[in-house]
Design an enzyme around this catalytic site. Structure first.
Site, PDB file in Angstrom:
ATOM      1  N   ARG A  81       0.972  -1.259   0.050  1.00 17.66           N
ATOM      2  CA  ARG A  81       0.014  -0.030   0.072  1.00 17.66           C
ATOM      3  C   ARG A  81       0.979   1.149  -0.015  1.00 17.66           C
ATOM      4  O   ARG A  81       1.718   1.395   1.014  1.00 17.66           O
ATOM      5  CB  ARG A  81      -0.915   0.070   1.086  1.00 17.66           C
ATOM      6  CG  ARG A  81      -1.831   1.300   1.541  1.00 17.66           C
ATOM      7  CD  ARG A  81      -2.837   1.441   2.543  1.00 17.66           C
ATOM      8  NE  ARG A  81      -3.933   0.699   2.145  1.00 17.66           N
ATOM      9  CZ  ARG A  81      -5.227   0.575   2.489  1.00 17.66           C
ATOM     10  NH1 ARG A  81      -5.436   1.394   3.518  1.00 17.66           N
ATOM     11  NH2 ARG A  81      -6.045  -0.064   1.793  1.00 17.66           N
TER      12      ARG A  81
ATOM     13  N   HIS B  61      -7.166   0.402  -6.360  1.00 17.53           N
ATOM     14  CA  HIS B  61      -7.681  -0.301  -5.295  1.00 17.53           C
ATOM     15  C   HIS B  61      -8.288  -1.371  -5.722  1.00 17.53           C
ATOM     16  O   HIS B  61      -9.504  -1.776  -5.394  1.00 17.53           O
ATOM     17  CB  HIS B  61      -8.487   0.749  -4.344  1.00 17.53           C
ATOM     18  CG  HIS B  61      -8.430   0.215  -2.964  1.00 17.53           C
ATOM     19  ND1 HIS B  61      -7.650  -1.035  -2.587  1.00 17.53           N
ATOM     20  CD2 HIS B  61      -8.940   0.270  -1.802  1.00 17.53           C
ATOM     21  CE1 HIS B  61      -7.819  -1.228  -1.329  1.00 17.53           C
ATOM     22  NE2 HIS B  61      -8.745  -0.238  -0.684  1.00 17.53           N
TER      23      HIS B  61
ATOM     24  N   ASP C  19     -17.043   7.466  -1.878  1.00 19.63           N
ATOM     25  CA  ASP C  19     -15.789   7.144  -1.264  1.00 19.63           C
ATOM     26  C   ASP C  19     -15.546   8.693  -0.523  1.00 19.63           C
ATOM     27  O   ASP C  19     -16.129   9.751  -0.945  1.00 19.63           O
ATOM     28  CB  ASP C  19     -14.907   6.740  -2.157  1.00 19.63           C
ATOM     29  CG  ASP C  19     -13.419   6.448  -1.328  1.00 19.63           C
ATOM     30  OD1 ASP C  19     -13.427   6.476   0.053  1.00 19.63           O
ATOM     31  OD2 ASP C  19     -12.388   6.491  -1.978  1.00 19.63           O
TER      32      ASP C  19
ATOM     33  N   ARG D  14     -13.603  -8.573   1.508  1.00 17.15           N
ATOM     34  CA  ARG D  14     -12.220  -8.134   1.442  1.00 17.15           C
ATOM     35  C   ARG D  14     -11.465  -9.357   1.800  1.00 17.15           C
ATOM     36  O   ARG D  14     -10.403  -9.743   0.916  1.00 17.15           O
ATOM     37  CB  ARG D  14     -11.761  -7.100   2.224  1.00 17.15           C
ATOM     38  CG  ARG D  14     -12.408  -5.738   2.072  1.00 17.15           C
ATOM     39  CD  ARG D  14     -11.617  -5.225   0.598  1.00 17.15           C
ATOM     40  NE  ARG D  14     -10.568  -5.104   0.473  1.00 17.15           N
ATOM     41  CZ  ARG D  14      -9.746  -4.074   1.124  1.00 17.15           C
ATOM     42  NH1 ARG D  14     -10.351  -3.168   1.725  1.00 17.15           N
ATOM     43  NH2 ARG D  14      -8.387  -4.190   0.961  1.00 17.15           N
TER      44      ARG D  14
HETATM   45  N1  NVA Z   1      -9.746   6.984  -1.585  1.00 16.27           N
HETATM   46  C1  NVA Z   1      -9.664   6.340  -0.222  1.00 16.27           C
HETATM   47  C2  NVA Z   1      -9.903   4.997  -0.051  1.00 16.27           C
HETATM   48  C3  NVA Z   1      -9.613   4.236   1.355  1.00 16.27           C
HETATM   49  C4  NVA Z   1      -9.732   2.776   1.544  1.00 16.27           C
HETATM   50  C5  NVA Z   1      -8.104   6.696   0.187  1.00 16.27           C
HETATM   51  O1  NVA Z   1      -7.164   6.433  -0.770  1.00 16.27           O
HETATM   52  O2  NVA Z   1      -7.564   7.293   1.218  1.00 16.27           O
HETATM   53  N1   CP Z   2     -11.133  -0.043   2.446  1.00 14.77           N
HETATM   54  C1   CP Z   2      -9.934  -0.061   2.765  1.00 14.77           C
HETATM   55  O1   CP Z   2      -9.078  -0.320   2.184  1.00 14.77           O
HETATM   56  O2   CP Z   2      -9.754   0.015   4.289  1.00 14.77           O
HETATM   57  P1   CP Z   2      -8.238   0.184   4.885  1.00 14.77           P
HETATM   58  O3   CP Z   2      -7.603   1.510   4.545  1.00 14.77           O
HETATM   59  O4   CP Z   2      -8.943   0.133   6.437  1.00 14.77           O
HETATM   60  O5   CP Z   2      -7.534  -0.752   4.676  1.00 14.77           O
END
Ligand code: NVA
Ligand code: CP
Length: 302
Positions: A102, A129, A219, A288
């Protein structure tokens, strides 16, 4: 399939295979059928951003598959002090059987895949994602029994979620309509993919986008790493880009609502709509686990 870097890389058949495997693994786990398909395997999980779901679902999933998952915070790795990703990839390939990462730049995930020789899984970048969207497609299929022909609507920022939902939805034969403010559109690469599809539309009006929708997703207005833009973004989104009762009233009566979480009630979604659809949203979060187990098995099993 050697890696999971972005939805654009997957074929429709690969997505279907992953969803079918995820359904099977979910059924087996719910019925106490063990599936130690990755016994003896180790997954490294590199996090340059915070996470609740991704970290815990990958770690638990690996445990359920008989393997081991290693949490690697970039603050504690030499990568955080400037060691090139190319070197990190080649070193970690000597120890691990797969890496989930990530991070910010999509190019970092692509570099790990290019220089390493083990499967790389994108656990979220600014661009994409894919793990979340596989879980989303799995959840929609679970509730609706199909994906083909359904209308998916996304309201909000043209971010990593929007980019991945557009590609995943269109590849699976869904109609996809997006409403986002001017200047916050999805990525150009995604839009040039999407414009080949008659069933794709991009507009600025959530009520137009949500009309007759089978599933509505949203989102946060400011993603991780955009905290400094939060005020400017609030001004662009507030008052219009929210999943609320007015939006729901133009969708189909049995329209689902999904949210990748974390959610900001009162911003991109009202508390009322969130709670009315909480069972769908938390099934999505659960999925997930199952979707990512399918990804790990597909990529890492001997
Ligand atoms: N768009 C959000 C998704 C979090 C799972 C981010 O990148 O923070
Ligand atoms: N939706 C998602 O990726 O959640 P986290 O940021 O908690 O991993």
């Amino acid at each position: 399939m050697k890696h999971l870097l972005k939805m654009l890389d997957l074929s429709k058949d690969e997505i279907i295979d992953l969803l079918n495997l995820a359904d099977q693994l979910k059924y087996e786990q719910k019925n106490g059928i063990e599936h130690k398909l990755l016994a003896g395997k180790t997954l490294g999980m590199i996090f340059q951003k915070a996470s609740t779901r991704t970290r815990v679902s990958f770690e638990t999933g690996m445990y359920q598959l008989g393997g081991y998952a290693l949490f690697l915070s970039s603050n504690d790795l030499q990568i955080g002090r400037g060691e090139p990703v190319q070197d990190t990839a080649r070193v970690l390939s000597r120890y691990l059987d797969g890496i989930m990462v990530r991070t910010f730049e999509q190019s970092e995930v692509e570099s790990l895949a290019k220089y390493g020789d083990i499967p790389i899984i994108n656990g979220l970048t600014d661009f994409s994602h894919p793990c979340q969207v596989l879980a989303d497609l799995m959840t929609i299929r679970e509730y609706k029994g199909k994906l083909e022909g359904l209308k998916m609507c996304y309201i909000g920022d043209g971010n990593n979620m929007a980019n991945s939902l557009i590609v995943g939805g269109l590849k699976m034969g869904m109609k996809v309509s997006i409403a986002c403010p001017e200047g916050y559109e999805p990525d150009d690469e995604v839009l040039s993919f999407a414009k080949e599809f008659d069933c794709f539309s991009l507009c600025q009006n959530p009520l137009d986008a949500a009309k007759n929708a089978d599933v509505i997703l949203t989102d946060v207005w400011a993603s991780m790493g955009q905290e400094g833009e939060a005020q400017r973004r609030r001004e662009a989104f507030e008052g219009t880009y929210q999943v609320n009762s007015a939006v729901m009233s133009v969708a189909k009566d049995d329209c689902m609502v999904l949210h990748c979480l974390p959610a900001h009630r009162g911003e991109e979604i009202t508390a009322e709509v969130f709670e009315n659809h909480a069972s769908q949203i938390f099934d999505e979060a659960e999925n997930r686990l199952h979707a990512q187990k399918a990804v790990m098995v597909a990529l890492m099993k001997d």
